[in-house]
Design a protein around this motif. Sequence first.
Motif, PDB file in Angstrom:
ATOM      1  N   LEU A  55     -61.423 -37.762  14.050  1.00 43.18           N
ATOM      2  CA  LEU A  55     -60.247 -37.270  14.775  1.00 43.18           C
ATOM      3  C   LEU A  55     -59.806 -38.306  15.801  1.00 43.18           C
ATOM      4  O   LEU A  55     -60.634 -38.888  16.503  1.00 43.18           O
ATOM      5  CB  LEU A  55     -60.542 -35.949  15.474  1.00 43.18           C
ATOM      6  CG  LEU A  55     -60.670 -34.718  14.597  1.00 43.18           C
ATOM      7  CD1 LEU A  55     -60.761 -33.456  15.451  1.00 43.18           C
ATOM      8  CD2 LEU A  55     -59.531 -34.591  13.603  1.00 43.18           C
ATOM      9  N   VAL A  56     -58.494 -38.527  15.853  1.00 42.34           N
ATOM     10  CA  VAL A  56     -57.904 -39.514  16.762  1.00 42.34           C
ATOM     11  C   VAL A  56     -56.764 -38.869  17.545  1.00 42.34           C
ATOM     12  O   VAL A  56     -56.300 -37.778  17.209  1.00 42.34           O
ATOM     13  CB  VAL A  56     -57.395 -40.754  15.992  1.00 42.34           C
ATOM     14  CG1 VAL A  56     -58.548 -41.479  15.302  1.00 42.34           C
ATOM     15  CG2 VAL A  56     -56.320 -40.375  14.971  1.00 42.34           C
ATOM     16  N   GLY A  57     -56.309 -39.587  18.566  1.00 42.63           N
ATOM     17  CA  GLY A  57     -55.202 -39.098  19.383  1.00 42.63           C
ATOM     18  C   GLY A  57     -53.899 -39.058  18.605  1.00 42.63           C
ATOM     19  O   GLY A  57     -53.783 -39.615  17.503  1.00 42.63           O
ATOM     20  N   ALA A  58     -52.904 -38.430  19.187  1.00 47.27           N
ATOM     21  CA  ALA A  58     -51.600 -38.239  18.536  1.00 47.27           C
ATOM     22  C   ALA A  58     -50.959 -39.553  18.106  1.00 47.27           C
ATOM     23  O   ALA A  58     -50.258 -39.614  17.102  1.00 47.27           O
ATOM     24  CB  ALA A  58     -50.657 -37.468  19.462  1.00 47.27           C
ATOM     25  N   PHE A  69     -63.772 -39.146   3.881  1.00 49.78           N
ATOM     26  CA  PHE A  69     -64.443 -40.379   4.258  1.00 49.78           C
ATOM     27  C   PHE A  69     -63.409 -41.497   4.383  1.00 49.78           C
ATOM     28  O   PHE A  69     -62.564 -41.669   3.510  1.00 49.78           O
ATOM     29  CB  PHE A  69     -65.465 -40.722   3.164  1.00 49.78           C
ATOM     30  CG  PHE A  69     -66.275 -41.960   3.398  1.00 49.78           C
ATOM     31  CD1 PHE A  69     -67.502 -41.880   4.024  1.00 49.78           C
ATOM     32  CD2 PHE A  69     -65.832 -43.188   2.964  1.00 49.78           C
ATOM     33  CE1 PHE A  69     -68.284 -43.012   4.218  1.00 49.78           C
ATOM     34  CE2 PHE A  69     -66.595 -44.331   3.150  1.00 49.78           C
ATOM     35  CZ  PHE A  69     -67.823 -44.240   3.784  1.00 49.78           C
ATOM     36  N   GLY A  70     -63.461 -42.232   5.484  1.00 50.18           N
ATOM     37  CA  GLY A  70     -62.570 -43.374   5.670  1.00 50.18           C
ATOM     38  C   GLY A  70     -61.184 -43.034   6.160  1.00 50.18           C
ATOM     39  O   GLY A  70     -60.354 -43.923   6.356  1.00 50.18           O
ATOM     40  N   GLU A  71     -60.891 -41.765   6.364  1.00 51.18           N
ATOM     41  CA  GLU A  71     -59.573 -41.363   6.839  1.00 51.18           C
ATOM     42  C   GLU A  71     -59.691 -40.749   8.228  1.00 51.18           C
ATOM     43  O   GLU A  71     -60.776 -40.352   8.655  1.00 51.18           O
ATOM     44  CB  GLU A  71     -58.944 -40.356   5.873  1.00 51.18           C
ATOM     45  CG  GLU A  71     -58.652 -40.950   4.510  1.00 51.18           C
ATOM     46  CD  GLU A  71     -57.965 -39.972   3.570  1.00 51.18           C
ATOM     47  OE1 GLU A  71     -57.347 -38.997   4.062  1.00 51.18           O
ATOM     48  OE2 GLU A  71     -58.073 -40.183   2.354  1.00 51.18           O
ATOM     49  N   THR A  72     -58.561 -40.677   8.908  1.00 52.39           N
ATOM     50  CA  THR A  72     -58.524 -40.030  10.214  1.00 52.39           C
ATOM     51  C   THR A  72     -57.428 -38.976  10.219  1.00 52.39           C
ATOM     52  O   THR A  72     -56.550 -38.972   9.359  1.00 52.39           O
ATOM     53  CB  THR A  72     -58.270 -41.039  11.357  1.00 52.39           C
ATOM     54  OG1 THR A  72     -57.032 -41.707  11.116  1.00 52.39           O
ATOM     55  CG2 THR A  72     -59.407 -42.038  11.481  1.00 52.39           C
ATOM     56  N   LEU A  73     -57.504 -38.111  11.193  1.00 57.07           N
ATOM     57  CA  LEU A  73     -56.526 -37.048  11.393  1.00 57.07           C
ATOM     58  C   LEU A  73     -56.402 -36.854  12.891  1.00 57.07           C
ATOM     59  O   LEU A  73     -57.371 -37.043  13.625  1.00 57.07           O
ATOM     60  CB  LEU A  73     -57.029 -35.758  10.721  1.00 57.07           C
ATOM     61  CG  LEU A  73     -56.129 -34.536  10.747  1.00 57.07           C
ATOM     62  CD1 LEU A  73     -54.864 -34.782   9.925  1.00 57.07           C
ATOM     63  CD2 LEU A  73     -56.867 -33.320  10.200  1.00 57.07           C
ATOM     64  N   THR A  74     -55.225 -36.472  13.347  1.00 53.56           N
ATOM     65  CA  THR A  74     -55.060 -36.209  14.771  1.00 53.56           C
ATOM     66  C   THR A  74     -55.589 -34.816  15.107  1.00 53.56           C
ATOM     67  O   THR A  74     -55.721 -33.957  14.238  1.00 53.56           O
ATOM     68  CB  THR A  74     -53.584 -36.301  15.196  1.00 53.56           C
ATOM     69  OG1 THR A  74     -52.857 -35.247  14.542  1.00 53.56           O
ATOM     70  CG2 THR A  74     -52.986 -37.661  14.857  1.00 53.56           C
ATOM     71  N   TYR A  75     -55.861 -34.621  16.394  1.00 51.05           N
ATOM     72  CA  TYR A  75     -56.295 -33.300  16.851  1.00 51.05           C
ATOM     73  C   TYR A  75     -55.214 -32.267  16.533  1.00 51.05           C
ATOM     74  O   TYR A  75     -55.520 -31.170  16.069  1.00 51.05           O
ATOM     75  CB  TYR A  75     -56.577 -33.323  18.356  1.00 51.05           C
ATOM     76  CG  TYR A  75     -57.725 -34.232  18.723  1.00 51.05           C
ATOM     77  CD1 TYR A  75     -59.036 -33.768  18.698  1.00 51.05           C
ATOM     78  CD2 TYR A  75     -57.513 -35.561  19.088  1.00 51.05           C
ATOM     79  CE1 TYR A  75     -60.098 -34.602  19.022  1.00 51.05           C
ATOM     80  CE2 TYR A  75     -58.562 -36.403  19.416  1.00 51.05           C
ATOM     81  CZ  TYR A  75     -59.846 -35.911  19.378  1.00 51.05           C
ATOM     82  OH  TYR A  75     -60.891 -36.739  19.687  1.00 51.05           O
ATOM     83  N   GLY A  76     -53.964 -32.625  16.772  1.00 47.85           N
ATOM     84  CA  GLY A  76     -52.857 -31.727  16.449  1.00 47.85           C
ATOM     85  C   GLY A  76     -52.757 -31.460  14.960  1.00 47.85           C
ATOM     86  O   GLY A  76     -52.440 -30.348  14.534  1.00 47.85           O
TER      87      GLY A  76
END
Length: 161
Positions: free
Chosen positions: A132-135, A91-98
């Motif tokens: 999920l976010v971009g690189a 929760f509250g965090e993001t990660l890239t697709y890669g």
Amino acid sequence: MIRTHTVIDSPVGPLTLVALDGLLTGVYMRKQRYLPPQEFFGHPDPEPFGEVTAQLGAYFAGTLKEFDLAMNLVGTPFQKEVWAALQQVPFGETLTYGGLAERLGRPPSAARAVGSANGHNPVSIIIPCHRLVGANGDLTGYGGGLPVKRYLLDFERGTLF
């Protein structure tokens, strides 16, 4: 197989909840990119959705950070693998697709496949595809639209104005 659905209000607009044999199989926004045809939803019946509605209400009230719901997910083995990994993004965090591809033991070139599986997530919000976010950290496509993705991320980070 019996499909039922109900529609609930949320801060991101109406959400259509779909159950397959009494278990959650879909949470769809009005502008969902891969919205199934209306007949997919089955007949209206709020009965199977009490716990889902309660947990979504707690999430939007800011008191629930991790969903605990039985689901009947329909997808390919790879999609299910991606959806399971998405549920591990806090929760509250993001990660890239890669980054998610790497967590799955896949090469960086699998980022597009991860993005496709993410885009076909049938249980939005509960399976947090918005995380999920971009690189480069930029927001990229979201089935419910980028304003909804921004809202969900800002909400989870406590930065809504």
